[in-house]
Design a protein around this motif. Structure first.
Motif, short mmCIF file in Angstrom:
data_model
loop_
_atom_site.label_atom_id
_atom_site.label_comp_id
_atom_site.label_asym_id
_atom_site.label_seq_id
_atom_site.Cartn_x
_atom_site.Cartn_y
_atom_site.Cartn_z
N MET A 296 66.44 98.75 63.03
CA MET A 296 66.09 99.16 61.68
C MET A 296 65.07 100.30 61.76
SD MET A 296 67.90 97.20 59.73
CE MET A 296 67.22 97.09 58.12
N GLY A 297 64.74 100.83 60.59
CA GLY A 297 63.81 101.95 60.52
C GLY A 297 62.37 101.51 60.69
N ARG A 298 61.44 102.29 60.18
CA ARG A 298 60.02 102.01 60.32
C ARG A 298 59.49 101.22 59.12
NH1 ARG A 298 56.98 106.97 60.19
NH2 ARG A 298 58.11 107.07 58.27
N ALA A 299 60.16 100.16 58.71
CA ALA A 299 59.83 99.43 57.48
C ALA A 299 58.37 98.99 57.44
CB ALA A 299 60.74 98.22 57.32
N ARG A 300 57.75 98.75 58.55
CA ARG A 300 56.36 98.27 58.53
C ARG A 300 55.40 99.30 57.96
NH1 ARG A 300 57.88 99.69 63.44
NH2 ARG A 300 56.64 101.18 64.60
N ASP A 301 55.78 100.59 57.96
CA ASP A 301 54.93 101.65 57.45
C ASP A 301 55.19 101.96 55.97
OD1 ASP A 301 53.95 101.92 60.01
OD2 ASP A 301 55.38 103.49 60.53
N TRP A 302 56.21 101.35 55.38
CA TRP A 302 56.63 101.69 54.03
C TRP A 302 55.99 100.77 52.99
CZ3 TRP A 302 62.44 101.79 55.59
CH2 TRP A 302 62.68 102.94 56.33
N PRO A 303 55.98 101.19 51.72
CA PRO A 303 55.50 100.32 50.65
C PRO A 303 56.37 99.06 50.55
CG PRO A 303 55.72 102.57 49.87
CD PRO A 303 56.33 102.52 51.23
N PRO A 304 55.90 98.02 49.84
CA PRO A 304 56.64 96.75 49.78
C PRO A 304 58.09 96.88 49.31
CG PRO A 304 54.45 96.48 48.89
CD PRO A 304 54.63 97.95 49.17
N TYR A 305 58.37 97.71 48.31
CA TYR A 305 59.77 97.79 47.87
C TYR A 305 60.65 98.40 48.94
CZ TYR A 305 59.40 102.77 46.69
OH TYR A 305 59.23 104.13 46.73
N ASP A 306 60.11 99.22 49.78
CA ASP A 306 60.90 99.77 50.87
C ASP A 306 61.29 98.68 51.86
OD1 ASP A 306 60.50 102.15 49.61
OD2 ASP A 306 59.29 103.05 51.18
N ARG A 307 60.39 97.75 52.12
CA ARG A 307 60.73 96.62 53.00
C ARG A 307 61.80 95.76 52.37
NH1 ARG A 307 55.23 97.17 53.88
NH2 ARG A 307 54.67 95.54 52.41
N THR A 308 61.76 95.62 51.04
CA THR A 308 62.78 94.85 50.33
C THR A 308 64.14 95.51 50.49
OG1 THR A 308 61.15 94.06 48.73
CG2 THR A 308 63.47 93.94 48.08
N ILE A 309 64.19 96.83 50.34
CA ILE A 309 65.44 97.57 50.52
C ILE A 309 65.95 97.37 51.95
CG2 ILE A 309 66.46 99.88 50.65
CD1 ILE A 309 64.60 100.63 48.27
N ALA A 310 65.06 97.48 52.91
CA ALA A 310 65.45 97.29 54.31
C ALA A 310 66.04 95.89 54.51
CB ALA A 310 64.25 97.50 55.23
N GLY A 311 65.41 94.88 53.94
CA GLY A 311 65.89 93.51 54.07
C GLY A 311 67.23 93.28 53.42
N LEU A 312 67.44 93.82 52.23
CA LEU A 312 68.71 93.59 51.56
C LEU A 312 69.84 94.31 52.28
CD1 LEU A 312 70.05 95.96 49.52
CD2 LEU A 312 67.97 95.51 48.28
N LEU A 313 69.60 95.49 52.81
CA LEU A 313 70.64 96.18 53.56
C LEU A 313 70.93 95.46 54.87
CD1 LEU A 313 69.71 99.91 52.89
CD2 LEU A 313 71.61 98.59 51.91
N GLN A 314 69.94 94.86 55.48
CA GLN A 314 70.16 94.09 56.70
C GLN A 314 71.01 92.86 56.38
OE1 GLN A 314 66.61 92.86 58.72
NE2 GLN A 314 67.73 91.95 60.41
N ASP A 315 70.71 92.19 55.25
CA ASP A 315 71.51 91.02 54.84
C ASP A 315 72.97 91.41 54.62
OD1 ASP A 315 69.28 89.43 54.97
OD2 ASP A 315 68.97 89.34 52.80
N ILE A 316 73.20 92.54 53.96
CA ILE A 316 74.56 93.01 53.72
C ILE A 316 75.24 93.32 55.05
CG2 ILE A 316 75.95 94.89 52.74
CD1 ILE A 316 73.83 95.04 50.48
N ASP A 317 74.52 93.93 55.96
CA ASP A 317 75.06 94.29 57.27
C ASP A 317 75.47 93.04 58.06
OD1 ASP A 317 75.76 96.17 59.30
OD2 ASP A 317 73.84 95.82 60.31
N GLU A 318 74.74 91.95 57.89
CA GLU A 318 75.03 90.72 58.63
C GLU A 318 76.21 89.95 58.05
OE1 GLU A 318 71.28 88.69 58.70
OE2 GLU A 318 70.42 90.13 60.12
#
Length: 95
Positions: free
Chosen positions: A1-23
């Motif tokens: 995944m990308g650098r989600a730890r450096d992003w604002p909270p909604y960016d981490r949410t986007i990263a998580g939902l795309l990971q869930d879709i990918d799985e």
């Protein structure tokens, strides 16, 4: 995944939902991301969210496993909760 730890909270949410879709390939065909513009412009907020989505998609298999996935970005100038209250015909009743 990308650098989600450096992003604002909604960016981490986007990263998580795309990971869930990918799985779970093939289960989701369309994802809407609805975010307030806050003090920014529509264009600036859209570009910011689009950048996050594209960065996260690069870290997934979705181009191969779910090529028809559409990610729609909705930017609201008023808070999204107010928008949903004014457009309650779009929402389904129930839990």
């Amino acid at each position: 995944m990308g650098r989600a730890r450096d992003w604002p909270p909604y960016d981490r949410t986007i990263a998580g939902l795309l990971q869930d879709i990918d799985e779970s390939p093939g289960h989701v065909q369309e994802r809407w991301i609805c975010i307030d513009s806050d003090e920014g412009t529509y264009e600036a907020r859209y570009a910011e969210v689009h950048r996050v989505v594209q960065a996260e998609l690069r870290g997934t298999r979705m181009a191969r496993t779910n090529p028809s996935l559409e990610v729609r970005i909705i930017i609201q100038h008023c808070c999204i909760e107010t928008w949903f209250q004014g457009h309650d015909g779009l929402l389904r009743a129930g839990p």
